[in-house]
Write an enzyme that holds these catalytic residues in place. Structure first.
Site, PDB file in Angstrom:
ATOM      1  N   ARG A  10       0.827  -1.209   0.000  1.00 39.72           N
ATOM      2  CA  ARG A  10       0.000   0.000   0.000  1.00 39.72           C
ATOM      3  C   ARG A  10       0.861   1.257   0.000  1.00 39.72           C
ATOM      4  NH1 ARG A  10      -5.347  -1.768   1.141  1.00 39.72           N
ATOM      5  NH2 ARG A  10      -5.997   0.366   0.744  1.00 39.72           N
ATOM      6  N   GLY A  30       1.807   1.838  10.875  1.00 35.02           N
ATOM      7  CA  GLY A  30       3.194   1.970  11.314  1.00 35.02           C
ATOM      8  C   GLY A  30       4.150   2.153  10.149  1.00 35.02           C
ATOM      9  N   TYR A  88      -3.409 -10.554  -2.855  1.00 32.12           N
ATOM     10  CA  TYR A  88      -3.507  -9.959  -1.523  1.00 32.12           C
ATOM     11  C   TYR A  88      -4.374 -10.810  -0.590  1.00 32.12           C
ATOM     12  CZ  TYR A  88      -4.331  -6.646   2.221  1.00 32.12           C
ATOM     13  OH  TYR A  88      -4.427  -6.067   3.459  1.00 32.12           O
ATOM     14  N   ARG A 283      -5.969  -4.492  15.097  1.00 37.79           N
ATOM     15  CA  ARG A 283      -6.772  -4.824  13.931  1.00 37.79           C
ATOM     16  C   ARG A 283      -7.507  -6.104  14.281  1.00 37.79           C
ATOM     17  NH1 ARG A 283      -4.738  -7.037  10.309  1.00 37.79           N
ATOM     18  NH2 ARG A 283      -2.586  -7.166  11.016  1.00 37.79           N
ATOM     19  N   LYS A 288      -4.014 -11.581  16.835  1.00 40.19           N
ATOM     20  CA  LYS A 288      -3.955 -10.604  17.925  1.00 40.19           C
ATOM     21  C   LYS A 288      -4.549 -11.149  19.226  1.00 40.19           C
ATOM     22  CE  LYS A 288      -2.336  -7.317  15.128  1.00 40.19           C
ATOM     23  NZ  LYS A 288      -1.055  -6.637  15.252  1.00 40.19           N
ATOM     24  N   ARG A 321      -9.275  -6.989   6.431  1.00 43.35           N
ATOM     25  CA  ARG A 321      -9.338  -8.166   5.544  1.00 43.35           C
ATOM     26  C   ARG A 321     -10.665  -8.928   5.621  1.00 43.35           C
ATOM     27  NH1 ARG A 321      -3.409 -10.001   7.698  1.00 43.35           N
ATOM     28  NH2 ARG A 321      -2.557  -7.920   7.419  1.00 43.35           N
ATOM     29  N   LEU A 386       3.149  -2.133  17.535  1.00 43.38           N
ATOM     30  CA  LEU A 386       3.479  -0.718  17.750  1.00 43.38           C
ATOM     31  C   LEU A 386       2.556  -0.077  18.774  1.00 43.38           C
ATOM     32  CD1 LEU A 386       4.127   0.325  14.042  1.00 43.38           C
ATOM     33  CD2 LEU A 386       5.816  -0.260  15.781  1.00 43.38           C
ATOM     34  N   ASP A 508      47.450 -29.450   0.542  1.00 39.59           N
ATOM     35  CA  ASP A 508      47.599 -29.336   1.995  1.00 39.59           C
ATOM     36  C   ASP A 508      46.994 -30.606   2.627  1.00 39.59           C
ATOM     37  OD1 ASP A 508      47.701 -28.144   4.648  1.00 39.59           O
ATOM     38  OD2 ASP A 508      45.551 -27.803   4.415  1.00 39.59           O
ATOM     39  N   TYR A 509      47.360 -30.874   3.883  1.00 35.14           N
ATOM     40  CA  TYR A 509      46.845 -32.125   4.480  1.00 35.14           C
ATOM     41  C   TYR A 509      45.682 -31.887   5.454  1.00 35.14           C
ATOM     42  CZ  TYR A 509      46.519 -36.628   6.702  1.00 35.14           C
ATOM     43  OH  TYR A 509      46.023 -37.811   7.174  1.00 35.14           O
TER      44      TYR A 509
HETATM   45  C1  GDG Z   1       2.257  -5.066  11.154  1.00 35.25           C
HETATM   46  C2  GDG Z   1       2.695  -6.232  12.049  1.00 35.25           C
HETATM   47  C3  GDG Z   1       4.234  -4.671  13.218  1.00 35.25           C
HETATM   48  C4  GDG Z   1      -4.701   0.991  14.976  1.00 35.25           C
HETATM   49  N1  GDG Z   1      -6.005   1.301  15.116  1.00 35.25           N
HETATM   50  C5  GDG Z   1      -6.160   2.558  14.739  1.00 35.25           C
HETATM   51  C6  GDG Z   1      -4.932   3.065  14.379  1.00 35.25           C
HETATM   52  N2  GDG Z   1      -4.037   2.080  14.519  1.00 35.25           N
HETATM   53  C7  GDG Z   1      -2.610   2.176  14.242  1.00 35.25           C
HETATM   54  C8  GDG Z   1      -1.808   2.067  15.515  1.00 35.25           C
HETATM   55  C9  GDG Z   1      -0.496   1.477  14.998  1.00 35.25           C
HETATM   56  C10 GDG Z   1      -0.911   0.654  13.786  1.00 35.25           C
HETATM   57  O1  GDG Z   1      -2.207   1.089  13.430  1.00 35.25           O
HETATM   58  C11 GDG Z   1      -0.983  -0.836  14.121  1.00 35.25           C
HETATM   59  O2  GDG Z   1       0.313  -1.341  14.171  1.00 35.25           O
HETATM   60  P1  GDG Z   1       0.680  -2.728  14.878  1.00 35.25           P
HETATM   61  O3  GDG Z   1       2.143  -2.822  14.966  1.00 35.25           O
HETATM   62  O4  GDG Z   1       0.067  -2.783  16.221  1.00 35.25           O
HETATM   63  O5  GDG Z   1       0.034  -3.904  13.992  1.00 35.25           O
HETATM   64  P2  GDG Z   1      -0.169  -4.344  12.422  1.00 35.25           P
HETATM   65  O6  GDG Z   1      -1.125  -3.467  11.731  1.00 35.25           O
HETATM   66  O7  GDG Z   1      -0.567  -5.772  12.484  1.00 35.25           O
HETATM   67  O8  GDG Z   1       1.255  -4.196  11.700  1.00 35.25           O
HETATM   68  C12 GDG Z   1       3.123  -5.690  13.403  1.00 35.25           C
HETATM   69  C13 GDG Z   1       3.864  -3.610  12.195  1.00 35.25           C
HETATM   70  O9  GDG Z   1       3.422  -4.205  10.975  1.00 35.25           O
HETATM   71  C14 GDG Z   1       5.018  -2.688  11.890  1.00 35.25           C
HETATM   72  O10 GDG Z   1       6.122  -3.379  11.409  1.00 35.25           O
HETATM   73  O11 GDG Z   1       4.465  -4.042  14.458  1.00 35.25           O
HETATM   74  O12 GDG Z   1       3.571  -6.750  14.214  1.00 35.25           O
HETATM   75  O13 GDG Z   1       1.644  -7.175  12.221  1.00 35.25           O
HETATM   76  O14 GDG Z   1       0.375   2.474  14.579  1.00 35.25           O
HETATM   77  O15 GDG Z   1      -1.679   3.329  16.074  1.00 35.25           O
HETATM   78  N3  GDG Z   1      -4.768   4.331  13.989  1.00 35.25           N
HETATM   79  C15 GDG Z   1      -5.854   5.133  13.950  1.00 35.25           C
HETATM   80  N4  GDG Z   1      -7.087   4.671  14.262  1.00 35.25           N
HETATM   81  C16 GDG Z   1      -7.281   3.426  14.650  1.00 35.25           C
HETATM   82  O16 GDG Z   1      -8.432   3.053  14.935  1.00 35.25           O
HETATM   83  N5  GDG Z   1      -5.717   6.393  13.596  1.00 35.25           N
END
Ligand code: GDG
Length: 735
Positions: A10, A30, A88, A283, A288, A321, A386, A508-509
């Site tokens: 994306r 993130g 996807y 999510r 999770k 998804r 995150l 060599d040996y």
């Molecule tokens: C993948 C990996 C890895 C969530 N709800 C809302 C919202 N968020 C934002 C959070 C956070 C991000 O979305 C979720 O990041 P996570 O790390 O928790 O999880 P994944 O989406 O599964 O991400 C994960 C990540 O990639 C980075 O490498 O950490 O393990 O699975 O930033 O704040 N933001 C808003 N509204 C929401 O309702 N605005």
């Protein structure tokens, strides 16, 4: 330096079309925020899918969409609805996602979706190739695009490519079940640098590379043909400032300016100052552990009933998804669980669970973080997580307790949190109680440390570390990397050998013809080896020399009856055709009595090591010591000897688990060159495994075939990876 090209499924902006108008909304996840610093700084292009399928985009809007994306430094890859479905929702999210998160039972192995995955990866690679110049740096993200690095490498062999995996890399036992496992690994190995969130994922990946592709791995370097691929862990951080500032800003607000959500949360808090809010944000994804968390909450209320009407669980489950069946089932399961638990425990004045199934604006996310006393994040498996980091960053007064699953990558860096196993309800219930009763000072003490770390290793640092590591990988000199002796190359060498009129072989040996032994005297030749050497020695127009650092007594015992040519003690002595050994070099030995006591002191302090006294050299062997300790002592001895011998005519050779001190004017290269100069050789061959053999590889003429045993830094042209293969190669000369 060229531009940076970022590639992810994306784009950093999501497009919406309404009434023929296009709006671009920044993506929140993130990855999008994480890459902001790389993307905004200087010359950069982000390639990805816009979120709209070809069918969604009216033809006349095509150019406008491209312009809107170009305004954000982005360019799109066009995908049809079928491609999005297979690539996807199909292969990425029904095969890789569950498998890499250890949900093997959810993983579907469908040939059709694999084929579409390949096709779409090629589309991404083509989009890169169209935009990339040779001096650009390419950073590919995540599990949807694992074939892209190699697809780009094939067309642009010298371009710099990095790959980062945002989800876990599973253990070999899980990964091996994937029917297309080799293709995925080879796809990733098109990169120069492969990054993971944690050392464990890195370790699992390296193990799969070693076992499935049989490649040589040294520390975190993978050797593939004439390339070296670095693998490393880069735990992703957050935009710390953005979260802490937003929290500070929200605190400044007059109660009337606060969001409705915050006002309501505050009303509830004010009504009962002892009440505690637990927060769960994810999510809606089976990895999770939301359903488990609900069950654990029920368990907690039953185990500690005194907290009924005192605690409240706020669940924010963000839709995700929803085309994939497992996600639909999970949604139903969670709806039912929330209904059942609320039905069971609610009173007229208290509902234990507040459940939101939607995405919230950023401000509301901050409201939730700042007003909840306890963040309860217990994924069953999570690459990083995150949300855990974001919660801590918003705690401006440093209060708040984080309960975090050990199975989240972030647990590695967040030791001060209450770490739990998401399957252990007993432990979770106790952790919730501990969190509720944790003194404020303790909360602050824990969070102070966490915040310091998160502020320092923020997302900008993460992205910069990765980019710097990728750039330095590019600048490294890998000219020492020799080529594996492939079957084709071997055929050429054999043909050359057979047609040459006069041949010279240096072999060599230890570590080349025979394996190492605890007691060097026991590493004697076996019958098969004698037979092989007999045959080579008997070849017409062929001079074979065994060339070794061993003492002449041992070699006399083993090989004199065979009348092989021998050069021993690195070139001090020579015996040809069964004659007595004679000196090839005049060497001094008066230094030995000065060095001997130094070596003895190291033997005393290093259990398992011993001294081998040769006629003109001294060797300190440390093969039988503890490997780490032995290496440490060897480094120490090296320093001591270097300062001791100064400008004397002595040198220290670092062999394979042995350090040898000898006269500088003696080495295998010098000895080999003396022999080479005696005749008109057409075919010259040298093979050896350690540092002492490098002198031969270096000194012999450019036309010589030089072969290293093992994959290490070497001057040799080629390498073979085992003694077995050395014997097979030599066997081809004569069988
Ligand atoms: C993948 C990996 C890895 C969530 N709800 C809302 C919202 N968020 C934002 C959070 C956070 C991000 O979305 C979720 O990041 P996570 O790390 O928790 O999880 P994944 O989406 O599964 O991400 C994960 C990540 O990639 C980075 O490498 O950490 O393990 O699975 O930033 O704040 N933001 C808003 N509204 C929401 O309702 N605005």
């Amino acid at each position: 330096m060229g531009k940076t090209i970022i590639i992810s499924n994306r784009l950093p902006v999501q497009l919406q079309i309404s009434n023929g108008e296009i709006t671009a909304i920044p993506s929140v996840g993130g990855l999008a925020t994480g890459m902001k610093s790389v993307h905004s700084g200087g010359d950069s292009l982000w390639i990805g899918w816009s979120g709209l399928t070809d069918e969604d985009i009216p033809e006349e809007l095509g150019p406008k969409i491209n312009e809107a994306l170009a305004d954000h430094g982005s360019s799109k890859v066009n995908l049809t609805a079928d491609e999005v479905d297979g690539f996807y929702y199909g292969f990425s999210n029904r095969t890789i996602w569950p498998l890499f998160h250890y949900f093997m039972e959810y993983s579907e192995f469908e040939l059709d979706s694999w084929n579409i995955y390949k096709k779409v990866n090629q589309k991404f690679a083509d989009a890169i190739l169209e935009a990339a110049d040779d001096d650009d740096t390419i950073w590919v993200h995540d599990y949807q695009l694992m074939l892209v690095p190699q697809m780009v490498r094939e067309k642009k062999p010298d371009i710099s490519i990095g790959f980062f995996l945002h989800i876990p890399f599973p253990s070999f036992e899980i990964f091996r079940t994937l029917p297309w496992r080799e293709e995925i690994l080879k796809g990733l190995l098109g990169s120069d640098l492969i990054g993971f969130h944690t050392y464990d994922y890195e370790r699992h990946f390296l193990s799969s590379v070693r076992r499935l592709l049989g490649l040589e791995v040294s520390f975190n370097d993978i050797y593939l043909d004439d390339r070296v691929i670095k693998v490393d862990s880069f735990p992703m951080g957050i935009d710390y400032k953005k979260f802490s500032e937003a929290a500070k800003e929200s605190e400044k607000h007059d109660p009337k300016e606060q969001s409705e959500l915050l006002q309501r949360l505050n009303n509830h808090k004010n009504a009962d100052p002892e009440a505690k809010f637990f927060l769960s944000i994810d999510r809606l994804d089976y990895t999770k552990g939301i359903a488990k968390r609900l069950n654990a909450f029920e368990y907690f209320l039953n185990k500690y009933p005194r907290y009924k009407e005192k605690v409240r669980l706020i669940i924010l489950a963000v839709p995700s998804r929803s085309n994939v069946p497992q996600y639909q089932l999970l949604k139903r399961e969670i709806d039912e669980l929330v209904g059942r638990i609320n039905g069971e425990f609610s009173t007229v004045s208290w509902t234990p669970i507040w459940y939101f199934y939607r995405s919230m604006p950023f401000e509301n996310l901050i409201d939730l973080y700042t007003s909840c006393d306890i963040a309860w994040l217990t994924p069953i498996r999570d690459g990083m997580n995150l949300v855990a980091k974001e919660y801590i960053a918003t705690r401006t007064d440093k209060t708040g307790v984080l309960i975090l699953s050990e199975m989240a990558g972030s647990a590695n860096e967040m030791n001060e949190a209450l770490l739990i196993n998401p399957n252990n309800f007993e432990q979770i219930a106790d952790a919730l109680k501990e969190a509720i009763t944790m003194p404020k000072e303790e909360q602050q003490q824990r969070n102070r440390l966490l915040q310091k770390r998160l502020e320092r290793y923020n997302v900008e640092k993460w992205a910069n570390d990765f980019m710097n590591s990728l750039l330095s990988q590019k600048e490294k000199d890998f000219s020492y990397v020799s080529r594996r002796l492939s079957v084709d190359l071997m055929n050429l060498i054999i043909a050359d050998y057979k047609t040459s009129k006069k041949r010279l072989l240096f072999i060599d040996y230890d570590g080349t013809l025979a394996g190492f032994h605890k007691d060097p005297q026991k590493a004697s030749p076996d019958d098969e080896l004698y037979e092989l050497l007999d045959r080579i020695d008997a070849q017409e127009h062929t001079d074979m020399y065994l060339i070794s650092g061993r003492d002449k007594e041992t070699f006399s015992k083993w090989f004199m009856p065979k009348k092989y040519n021998m050069i021993v003690e690195h070139g001090v002595w020579i015996s040809e055709g069964g004659e007595e050994f004679r000196m090839l070099e005049n060497v001094k030995k008066d230094w030995m009595e000065k060095i001997q006591p130094v070596l003895e002191s190291f033997v005393d302090r290093t259990p398992g090591s011993f001294i081998e006294e040769k006629n003109y050299s001294l060797a300190w062997h440390y093969r039988n010591t503890d490997p780490d300790f032995g290496q440490k002592r060897a480094n120490e001895l090296n320093t001591v000897l270097t300062s001791l011998i100064g400008t004397d005519d002595l040198s220290v050779l670092n062999g394979n688990k042995v350090m040898e001190i000898k006269s500088s004017n003696v080495n295998k290269g010098r000895a080999a060159m003396r022999i080479f100069a005696q005749d008109d050789y057409e075919f010259v061959f040298a093979i050896g495994d350690d540092w002492t053999d490098e002198f031969m590889f270096q000194e012999l003429p450019e036309t010589a075939i030089t072969v290293k045993v093992g994959r290490q830094k070497t001057q040799a042209k080629y390498y073979v990876d085992s003694i077995k293969n050395v014997r097979a190669l030599l066997g081809r000369f004569v069988y």
